[in-house]
Enzyme design. Sequence first.
Site, PDB file in Angstrom:
ATOM      1  N   SER A  38     -61.820 -13.315  26.163  1.00  0.00           N
ATOM      2  CA  SER A  38     -62.278 -12.004  25.702  1.00  0.00           C
ATOM      3  C   SER A  38     -62.195 -11.888  24.188  1.00  0.00           C
ATOM      4  O   SER A  38     -61.257 -12.384  23.559  1.00  0.00           O
ATOM      5  CB  SER A  38     -61.415 -10.916  26.334  1.00  0.00           C
ATOM      6  N   GLY A  72     -62.721  -6.016  25.858  1.00  0.00           N
ATOM      7  CA  GLY A  72     -61.912  -5.042  26.562  1.00  0.00           C
ATOM      8  C   GLY A  72     -62.613  -3.719  26.811  1.00  0.00           C
ATOM      9  O   GLY A  72     -63.280  -3.170  25.933  1.00  0.00           O
ATOM     10  N   GLU A 178     -50.802  -9.598  23.099  1.00  0.00           N
ATOM     11  CA  GLU A 178     -51.198  -9.220  21.736  1.00  0.00           C
ATOM     12  C   GLU A 178     -50.712  -7.837  21.304  1.00  0.00           C
ATOM     13  O   GLU A 178     -51.256  -7.241  20.380  1.00  0.00           O
ATOM     14  CB  GLU A 178     -52.723  -9.325  21.556  1.00  0.00           C
ATOM     15  N   TYR A 180     -50.765  -4.956  23.043  1.00  0.00           N
ATOM     16  CA  TYR A 180     -51.437  -3.782  23.607  1.00  0.00           C
ATOM     17  C   TYR A 180     -50.549  -3.091  24.656  1.00  0.00           C
ATOM     18  O   TYR A 180     -49.417  -3.506  24.912  1.00  0.00           O
ATOM     19  CB  TYR A 180     -52.785  -4.194  24.198  1.00  0.00           C
ATOM     20  N   ARG A 228     -53.513 -11.469  31.364  1.00  0.00           N
ATOM     21  CA  ARG A 228     -53.240 -12.108  30.074  1.00  0.00           C
ATOM     22  C   ARG A 228     -51.830 -11.714  29.664  1.00  0.00           C
ATOM     23  O   ARG A 228     -51.588 -10.575  29.248  1.00  0.00           O
ATOM     24  CB  ARG A 228     -54.263 -11.708  29.016  1.00  0.00           C
ATOM     25  N   HIS A 266     -50.445  -8.266  17.055  1.00  0.00           N
ATOM     26  CA  HIS A 266     -51.306  -8.142  15.881  1.00  0.00           C
ATOM     27  C   HIS A 266     -50.515  -8.024  14.584  1.00  0.00           C
ATOM     28  O   HIS A 266     -51.020  -8.354  13.517  1.00  0.00           O
ATOM     29  CB  HIS A 266     -52.252  -6.950  16.029  1.00  0.00           C
ATOM     30  N   ARG A 302     -56.473 -21.659  19.041  1.00  0.00           N
ATOM     31  CA  ARG A 302     -56.725 -22.843  18.204  1.00  0.00           C
ATOM     32  C   ARG A 302     -57.025 -24.090  19.028  1.00  0.00           C
ATOM     33  O   ARG A 302     -56.535 -25.184  18.751  1.00  0.00           O
ATOM     34  CB  ARG A 302     -55.566 -23.079  17.246  1.00  0.00           C
ATOM     35  N   CYS A 351     -61.938 -19.600  10.382  1.00  0.00           N
ATOM     36  CA  CYS A 351     -61.888 -18.902   9.096  1.00  0.00           C
ATOM     37  C   CYS A 351     -61.723 -17.397   9.271  1.00  0.00           C
ATOM     38  O   CYS A 351     -61.230 -16.703   8.375  1.00  0.00           O
ATOM     39  CB  CYS A 351     -63.150 -19.188   8.293  1.00  0.00           C
ATOM     40  N   ALA A 398     -75.661 -22.804   1.504  1.00  0.00           N
ATOM     41  CA  ALA A 398     -76.936 -22.100   1.685  1.00  0.00           C
ATOM     42  C   ALA A 398     -78.081 -23.084   1.916  1.00  0.00           C
ATOM     43  O   ALA A 398     -78.904 -22.889   2.813  1.00  0.00           O
ATOM     44  CB  ALA A 398     -77.221 -21.223   0.467  1.00  0.00           C
ATOM     45  N   ASP A 669     -69.205 -16.511  -1.310  1.00  0.00           N
ATOM     46  CA  ASP A 669     -68.969 -16.231   0.094  1.00  0.00           C
ATOM     47  C   ASP A 669     -69.812 -17.161   0.952  1.00  0.00           C
ATOM     48  O   ASP A 669     -71.039 -17.082   0.965  1.00  0.00           O
ATOM     49  CB  ASP A 669     -69.332 -14.766   0.365  1.00  0.00           C
TER      50      ASP A 669
END
Length: 684
Positions: A38, A72, A178, A180, A228, A266, A302, A351, A398, A669
């Site tokens: 999710s 969620g 996490e 929640y 979870r 978090h 990861r 990233c 780019a 960026d």
Amino acid sequence: MPSTGILGRTLEKTKHSILLSPISVGRHVLRNRVIMGSMHTRLEYENDGVRKQALFYAERAMGGAALIVTGGVAPNWEGRIEQEALVLTEMEQVEEHRVIVSAVHAAGAKILLQVLHTGAYAKHDDVVGFSAKRSPINHRTPRALSSDEIEQTIEDFVHCSELAVAAGYDGVEFMGSEGYFLNQAVTRRMNDRADDWGGSAEKRMRCPLEIVRRTRARLGGDPMIAYRISATDLVEEGQTSAEIDAFARALEAAGVDLLSTGIGWHESQAPTIAYVAPRGAFAFASQRLKAVVSIPVVASNRINMPETAERILAEGAADLISMARPLLADADLVRKYAEGRADEINTCIACNQACLDRIFTDQTASCLVNPRACRETEFDGSRAAVHRRVAVVGGGAAGLSFAVTAAERGHDVVLYEADKDIGGQINLARAVPLKGEFDELLRYFRRRLELLEVDVRLNVATSAEQLVRERYDAVVLATGIRPRRLDVTGSEHRSVVAYTEILSGRVKAGSRVIVVGMGGVGFDVADKLTAGEREVGDIPQFLKHWGIDPEVRDQGGLATPTKTPPPRKVVMLQRGSGRPGERLGKSTGWIHRLELKSRGVEMYAGCVYRKIDDAGFHVDVQGEPRLFEADTIVYCAGQEPHTPMLHELRAANVPTHIIGGARDARQLDAVRAIEEGFRLAYAL
């Protein structure tokens, strides 16, 4: 007979794959071990959001994922994550979900609705919790639920699950990690109640266990119930391993078919999903849970390539693998692996720039390496109606993005790169400690250029005259940037160098360094100069460095971080008075600031630069004169567009387009650069 994979393709390198083998979960059989975990996309807020979600999930199912878990959805009004977030409380809402479910089922995968109550994390005025304890990442203080309200909340979870099954979902996943609501319930950190819903570990587990028991009783045995679970909280007053293991066994007994591991809250002060965490760093969590339950356990965090997933499965650390952002980066990851084309996977580089950072700033998610992600209805992958011969000048982010996308759309592309290799600024990013994932981005671009037969001309400093002579239908200038020099007396001093010289390794810094500029580049330079010896992929070193105890012996699984002295002294300066690193990514900036602080890097804002001489850098800091002695002064104070040939090409009436840093060098960026190349290829 040759071995065949989940898509009916002949397997080559993958013929002995565990990852591609089927597995039973409850009364369901999954075609392989890959779950799309999710994640929030915010597609639901857009016009035609249902169709966009359906196509987004269906493409990942067509790409081979066996099980999709939705973003969620709240079981009641108080539980929604923000003001306009999705809830599923009424039968009238079911029909829209059927569109999503049907699309995924047609693509051959199963799908679960994630039921998510955000509790104290909620970004609205109706925030509730088990206690009136505020989260450090939310300025709102929750209202503590009464016992009757907790009972009603349990019923809301069950009712939401019934509606999910009515919509055709194969089951539900209860989000209990996490930090929640359900995770808050089981910890002393956020639950200090003294009634039947708090106090002892058994009472703190009661709410989520009642939700599972009542849901199983109401739904019967067929629908899948996944949970979870927070396998390590990584916050103070979190759970111990004994509490987590007891909770896992209780969840199995209550009727859970599948345990998915969540890592950290978090607000945890340890990286769990950013590139600084090695691949598979948290497999210890799923391995520990597998030892205490008999139902399948999912590893997460990861795991971005099949090789890592296979290793975790082979070592018996998990039964299935959750890949959320890796399937954002490449919807066909599983298909490519099954067909022996792992070298063609567009790898998630962790990233967070276009996914989490956009979500945290109320934008729709996408992906740095795959700008089409969450824009599947806008960019359908079709070939161009008219094929053109196009020159691309510059092989950075780019230029590579444009060249590959234009070639995919049928254009004849020639790529000119003045350097000996492609990459541009990507090569500088790769030089930053632990940013080795950028190697994957270049590997992907190289392979695509090869397969698409793009004419790549390295070590060629082309000219406007040559481009005009070759009679291209269009020229794309992706020539990048030049570092802006310091505007200060003495800037020509021998101690002054550009950041490109440091990151490229052409110049070695001294023992006392001043980094001028505190944007992303400045932090990368400071990181490189102070990191010392750290090996990419060294999991034990990572866990010790960040104070993560894999055995979760104490509450929250925290340990004392192990820090090593930096090899040199670094001072960072900026002219602006803003917070150092305030423009860094929402989800990763804290990591960089915390790391540099632990290495003794000093940061000064609101500086007036006076002069540079043999004594060092003379600066006024907040009106006070200071002299910073330095062997090396590295300027990272912005960039300027580099657009050679532009006037000559336009004077010759050659259709010319400018993308990336060459178009706008402000706030360098990679997300913007790659997206501009991608969009131009569709617009051409």
